[in-house]
Motif scaffolding. Structure first.
Motif, PDB file in Angstrom:
ATOM      1  N   PRO A  24       5.510  -6.434  -7.549  1.00 59.24           N
ATOM      2  CA  PRO A  24       4.342  -6.779  -6.731  1.00 59.24           C
ATOM      3  C   PRO A  24       3.315  -7.517  -7.591  1.00 59.24           C
ATOM      4  N   ASP A  25       2.469  -8.300  -6.971  1.00 59.38           N
ATOM      5  CA  ASP A  25       1.469  -9.078  -7.708  1.00 59.38           C
ATOM      6  C   ASP A  25       0.668  -8.216  -8.675  1.00 59.38           C
ATOM      7  N   ARG A  26       0.254  -7.042  -8.242  1.00 62.29           N
ATOM      8  CA  ARG A  26      -0.608  -6.183  -9.059  1.00 62.29           C
ATOM      9  C   ARG A  26       0.168  -5.501 -10.192  1.00 62.29           C
ATOM     10  N   ALA A  27       1.487  -5.593 -10.186  1.00 61.10           N
ATOM     11  CA  ALA A  27       2.312  -5.003 -11.240  1.00 61.10           C
ATOM     12  C   ALA A  27       2.826  -6.049 -12.225  1.00 61.10           C
ATOM     13  N   GLY A  37       0.792  -1.221   0.000  1.00 63.34           N
ATOM     14  CA  GLY A  37       0.000   0.000   0.000  1.00 63.34           C
ATOM     15  C   GLY A  37       0.826   1.274   0.000  1.00 63.34           C
ATOM     16  N   ASN A  38       2.125   1.185   0.254  1.00 60.19           N
ATOM     17  CA  ASN A  38       2.960   2.388   0.289  1.00 60.19           C
ATOM     18  C   ASN A  38       2.995   3.101  -1.062  1.00 60.19           C
ATOM     19  N   ALA A  80      -1.137   8.568  -4.744  1.00 61.06           N
ATOM     20  CA  ALA A  80      -2.207   9.495  -4.382  1.00 61.06           C
ATOM     21  C   ALA A  80      -1.635  10.874  -4.049  1.00 61.06           C
ATOM     22  N   GLN A  81      -0.480  10.908  -3.385  1.00 62.02           N
ATOM     23  CA  GLN A  81       0.179  12.184  -3.078  1.00 62.02           C
ATOM     24  C   GLN A  81       0.608  12.895  -4.364  1.00 62.02           C
ATOM     25  N   VAL A 109       5.914   6.475 -12.591  1.00 64.78           N
ATOM     26  CA  VAL A 109       5.799   5.105 -12.103  1.00 64.78           C
ATOM     27  C   VAL A 109       6.263   5.057 -10.654  1.00 64.78           C
ATOM     28  N   VAL A 110       5.397   4.552  -9.785  1.00 67.03           N
ATOM     29  CA  VAL A 110       5.721   4.369  -8.372  1.00 67.03           C
ATOM     30  C   VAL A 110       5.554   2.885  -8.099  1.00 67.03           C
ATOM     31  N   VAL A 111       6.675   2.193  -7.850  1.00 71.38           N
ATOM     32  CA  VAL A 111       6.604   0.728  -7.753  1.00 71.38           C
ATOM     33  C   VAL A 111       7.568   0.205  -6.688  1.00 71.38           C
ATOM     34  N   SER A 112       7.127  -0.842  -6.026  1.00 70.55           N
ATOM     35  CA  SER A 112       7.964  -1.495  -5.027  1.00 70.55           C
ATOM     36  C   SER A 112       8.538  -2.786  -5.611  1.00 70.55           C
ATOM     37  N   THR A 113       9.493  -3.339  -4.893  1.00 71.83           N
ATOM     38  CA  THR A 113      10.062  -4.635  -5.245  1.00 71.83           C
ATOM     39  C   THR A 113       9.631  -5.609  -4.169  1.00 71.83           C
ATOM     40  N   HIS A 114       9.178  -6.764  -4.594  1.00 72.29           N
ATOM     41  CA  HIS A 114       8.642  -7.765  -3.685  1.00 72.29           C
ATOM     42  C   HIS A 114       9.554  -8.989  -3.697  1.00 72.29           C
TER      43      HIS A 114
END
Length: 171
Positions: free
Chosen positions: A88-91, A36-37, A43-44, A77-82
């Motif tokens: 992430p699953d949604r990416a 969620g980060n 959103a910011q 693009v704002v993305v995390s590494t899982h």
């Protein structure tokens, strides 16, 4: 990605010209989040763009279609590494599309990537690095340098948001 429905994420902000359906977004903000980060940061970005009156759309990567990439002028693009360097699953579907033969040419596009990760992992911010490299390989021009953020990401993320919002709001 087949069958996914394109839906803009509601960005809590007062209605402005930037959020009316009649105006074409000049900035597309994509987020790929596991915890969620990235969604909160996207959103910011949307709020900051709204304050400047910049037409934009904020999309979960799961809802991003090839047409969104083809129509976008500026992509943030704002993305995390899982896990061990995976998106992430949604990416995952968008990551797969961009790394496939079906990826569209993106010579018309300016972009920037904010990557979230954890330096205790061997492949720190790997997904963000892969998105950055692939967008460039598809012909997109970097609007602002990628920023890689560790667990304490707030300060670096705020600086990136300020820089890309200032750049993306200009033709």
């Amino acid at each position: 990605m087949a069958g996914s429905v394109a839906a803009a994420v509601a960005v809590p902000a007062a209605p402005t010209a930037a959020s009316t359906p009649a105006s074409d977004p000049i900035v597309t903000v994509l987020f790929g989040s596991q915890s969620g980060n990235c969604e909160r940061l996207a959103a910011q970005v949307g709020e900051a763009l709204s304050k400047r009156g910049v037409p934009h759309v904020v999309l979960d990567m799961l809802d991003c279609r090839k047409s969104h990439l083809q129509e976008a002028r500026n992509l943030l693009v704002v993305v995390s590494t899982h896990g061990e360097g995976e998106p992430p699953d949604r990416a995952a579907a968008l990551h797969e599309l961009l790394h496939s033969r079906k990826a569209p040419p993106l010579k018309h596009l300016k972009y920037s990537v904010l990557a979230l990760g954890d330096t205790s992992h061997e492949r720190f911010c790997e997904t963000g690095k892969q998105f950055d490299a692939r967008l460039a390989a598809l012909g997109a021009e970097q609007l602002h340098a990628r920023v890689d953020c560790d667990v304490d990401y707030e300060h670096n993320a705020r600086e990136w948001i300020d820089a890309v919002v200032a750049s993306a709001g200009h033709p």
